[in-house]
Write a protein that holds these residues in place. Structure first.
Motif, PDB file in Angstrom:
ATOM      1  N   UNK A   1     -22.695  10.560  57.131  1.00  0.00           N
ATOM      2  CA  UNK A   1     -23.198   9.223  56.866  1.00  0.00           C
ATOM      3  C   UNK A   1     -22.151   8.247  57.374  1.00  0.00           C
ATOM      4  N   UNK A   2     -22.581   7.299  58.173  1.00  0.00           N
ATOM      5  CA  UNK A   2     -21.631   6.457  58.899  1.00  0.00           C
ATOM      6  C   UNK A   2     -22.174   5.047  59.054  1.00  0.00           C
ATOM      7  N   UNK A   3     -21.346   4.060  58.763  1.00  0.00           N
ATOM      8  CA  UNK A   3     -21.640   2.665  59.080  1.00  0.00           C
ATOM      9  C   UNK A   3     -20.598   2.191  60.075  1.00  0.00           C
TER      10      UNK A   3
ATOM     11  N   UNK B   1     -33.791   3.277  38.773  1.00  0.00           N
ATOM     12  CA  UNK B   1     -32.833   2.930  39.815  1.00  0.00           C
ATOM     13  C   UNK B   1     -32.805   4.036  40.852  1.00  0.00           C
ATOM     14  N   UNK B   2     -32.002   3.848  41.909  1.00  0.00           N
ATOM     15  CA  UNK B   2     -31.882   4.903  42.910  1.00  0.00           C
ATOM     16  C   UNK B   2     -30.808   5.905  42.494  1.00  0.00           C
ATOM     17  N   UNK B   3     -30.510   6.854  43.359  1.00  0.00           N
ATOM     18  CA  UNK B   3     -29.615   7.957  43.000  1.00  0.00           C
ATOM     19  C   UNK B   3     -28.190   7.508  42.736  1.00  0.00           C
TER      20      UNK B   3
ATOM     21  N   UNK C   1     -28.754  14.461  59.169  1.00  0.00           N
ATOM     22  CA  UNK C   1     -29.204  15.507  58.255  1.00  0.00           C
ATOM     23  C   UNK C   1     -29.650  16.736  59.034  1.00  0.00           C
ATOM     24  N   UNK C   2     -29.686  17.867  58.339  1.00  0.00           N
ATOM     25  CA  UNK C   2     -30.268  19.072  58.924  1.00  0.00           C
ATOM     26  C   UNK C   2     -31.789  18.979  58.862  1.00  0.00           C
TER      27      UNK C   2
ATOM     28  N   UNK D   1     -29.947   7.701  49.801  1.00  0.00           N
ATOM     29  CA  UNK D   1     -30.687   8.896  50.223  1.00  0.00           C
ATOM     30  C   UNK D   1     -29.760  10.100  50.326  1.00  0.00           C
ATOM     31  N   UNK D   2     -28.562   9.887  50.853  1.00  0.00           N
ATOM     32  CA  UNK D   2     -27.598  10.982  50.951  1.00  0.00           C
ATOM     33  C   UNK D   2     -27.262  11.525  49.564  1.00  0.00           C
TER      34      UNK D   2
END
Length: 582
Positions: free
Chosen positions: A387-389, A446-448, A398-399, A366-367
């Motif tokens: 973005x953090x795990x 596929x995804x981004x 996000x804004x 998504x990012x």
């Protein structure tokens, strides 16, 4: 949420199977005759009638050239009838009858006592469901058409029963008690304006108790209607009072949709009057050319934000994760629920997605989608902050974007405003489709990041890494293990035999994910977790999948953005009816 303007030729006509029916012709005539919300108000006469075909034919006859009736005259009479069926506070009830009603209802509101944990409501109002002089006052006597409209709407037998119920002036207090009920001041306003109504659910002894579903309608953004799914009307004064009359409650329930649209009509007329006087107008910051000092001020603020972001993401991961968890705990208290158990609003108009660590790849995708949107388009979308795990949790910060969710506004949006939103969306979708696939993964769908898609239409995408080398492979997966008969295969072949472009797709365009400003212009598109490369028809069919029963949205927005893909929608209707998304 309203009746559409674009009925003829819309893909949403799957809900009108027989285009030769009186209902279809009546709704088409209404669409040609009225703008929103008057269109929704008159359509409610057709859609909520006991016999929709009979009501539709009555309407067509009334506005025909032969009868010299006009649609505007029908609207005026229908509005007059609705105003007569609006419940009202009864102030001239005899003391003994009032005491019996109070005893029957336990001194509490007949709606809110269901599950609110309170023993008593403050000052419940004695509400008359229908005036005893409903048929005998001057309005009905002087306008014979009102009685004809009522008969067409509820049926002749119900109308005769209602006349018998209201006609006898010699009935006892006990019989009159069926026309009265206690409601809290707030629920009285809801009930009076059709925001809530009672639909008989469980057959019980009339003298003892009766179960009702509580239907609610949230059409005006500034008015919040608390949801009560079910209530039981109990008689605590058997022999002294009757339960609220089931037939009168049924008539109110059928009229409630129209009453709600009548209130919307009054609200929009009032708001428009204030706009014309200049009391409600706020200048649109997107109009015109901004002054030079505003341009530099904006650049300055953006620089400060970037600097703050850079400092924040350099902060140790354990501290950021600790801060996010604490902010999540305070989010509902500070800002209320966002509508999602995985998204939280934070200070400074920031939003945080939170999930288990095994969802981290979805957050990363998504990012990346948001970065691509920022790089290649002018779409007003959130910007990635962090973005953090960390440990067993994944975070995506996000804004926010300005505006209000279109699902909350659509009932009070004019046709012009909705058309403006549709044009904005059409332009943004065109931009979105120009984003190139440079993942190098070798997979077209596929995804981004080139990884597996996430799509709520495809249940397995939440558990498996699903990506496809081409559209053929994707189509084969969609039909795998489904019990398709010959007719279904014939419908599918019209769609799956066509080669579509593979384009970047939001894949979850719905009433919750579009934000609009006061003029109906799209000010934000959010929730990009499903975004990726899909066949070109997927954006359209997914938009129908997410909100197929909101016909004004699908017909007046989605169907105007995507003028093709009708065979693909029929194919998806077949597939989704056989493969639920879990």
């Amino acid at each position: 949420m309203g009746s559409p303007f674009n009925i003829s030729g819309s893909a949403s006509q799957v809900f009108f199977k027989n285009k030769h029916s009186a209902e279809y012709k009546a709704l088409s005539t209404i669409a040609d005759s009225f703008a929103h919300p008057q269109r929704a108000l008159v359509s409610a006469f057709v859609l909520n009638a006991v016999d929709r075909e009979l009501a539709s034919q009555f309407f067509l006859d009334e506005v025909s050239v032969k009868n010299k009736g006009t649609a505007s005259e029908f609207l005026a009479d229908w509005t007059c009838l609705l105003q007569k069926v609006r419940p009202f506070v009864c102030t001239n009830v005899k003391g003994t009858l009032k005491q019996n009603i109070w005893k029957r209802d336990g001194g509490r509101c007949c709606v809110s006592r269901a599950g609110n944990g309170k023993q008593h409501d403050e000052s419940p109002l004695l509400t008359c469901l229908l005036s005893p002089s409903f048929f005998s006052d001057g309005v009905m006597a002087n306008n014979k058409r009102l009685s004809k409209i009522l008969v067409a709407f509820i049926g002749d037998s119900q109308c005769q029963n209602l006349r018998s119920l209201m006609a006898d002036d010699s009935v006892s207090d006990q019989d009159h008690s069926g026309q009265l009920m206690l409601l809290s001041a707030q629920n009285f306003e809801h009930f009076r304006n059709g925001r809530i109504s009672l639909k008989r659910s469980v057959s019980m002894d009339e003298s003892d108790s009766a179960g009702y579903l509580v239907a609610s309608r949230n059409y005006i953004p500034s008015i919040q209607v608390k949801t009560f799914h079910f209530t039981t009307l109990e008689n605590r004064a058997i022999g002294l009072a009757l339960l609220p009359n089931a037939q009168i409650l049924e008539i109110h329930h059928r009229c409630a949709e129209a009453l709600a649209w009548l209130e919307v009509s009054e609200y929009m007329r009032s708001a428009n009057t204030l706009d014309q006087k200049g009391k409600r107008y706020l200048p649109n910051p997107t109009n015109g050319t901004p002054a030079r000092e505003n341009h530099w001020s904006l650049r300055y603020l953006q620089g400060i934000r970037r600097a703050c972001r850079n400092v924040w993401i350099q902060t140790p991961a354990f501290f950021r994760a600790f801060a996010y968890k604490r902010l999540v705990n305070a989010s509902d208290i500070l800002y209320g629920h966002t509508g999602s158990d995985r998204v939280y609003r934070l200070p400074f108009n920031l939003y945080l997605r939170v999930a288990r660590s095994d969802w981290a790849s979805k957050h990363q995708a998504e990012a990346e989608s948001l970065r691509l949107v920022e790089k290649y388009t002018h779409i007003p979308a959130p910007r990635v902050v962090d973005i953090l795990q960390y440990s067993d949790t994944s975070f995506l910060l996000m804004t926010g974007t300005p505006g209000e969710i279109i699902g909350r506004r659509i009932c009070t949006m004019t046709d012009e405003q909705l058309h403006s939103a549709a044009q904005d969306l059409k332009n943004y979708i065109a931009e979105l489709r120009q984003i190139p696939n440079k993942t190098g993964s070798g997979f077209q769908i596929c995804n981004a990041l080139g990884g597996g898609i996430l799509d709520w239409r495809i249940g397995d995408s939440q558990r498996r890494e699903l990506r496809f080398q081409d559209e053929t492979q994707f189509s084969e997966y969609l039909v795998d293990d489904l019990p398709l008969d010959e007719e279904a295969w014939k419908t599918l072949s019209k769609s799956h035999s066509v080669k579509h472009d593979i384009v970047f797709t939001h894949a979850d365009i719905n009433l919750r994910n579009l934000l609009v400003d006061k003029d109906g212009k799209i000010s934000g598109i959010v929730d990009w977790e499903c975004a990726g490369w899909y066949p070109a028809y997927w954006e359209f069919t997914k938009a129908h999948f997410s909100a197929r029963y909101n016909v004004r949205w699908t017909a007046d927005v989605i169907d105007q953005v995507f003028l093709g893909y009708r065979d693909e929608l029929r194919a998806e209707d077949v597939l989704t009816s056989m493969a639920p998304p879990w």
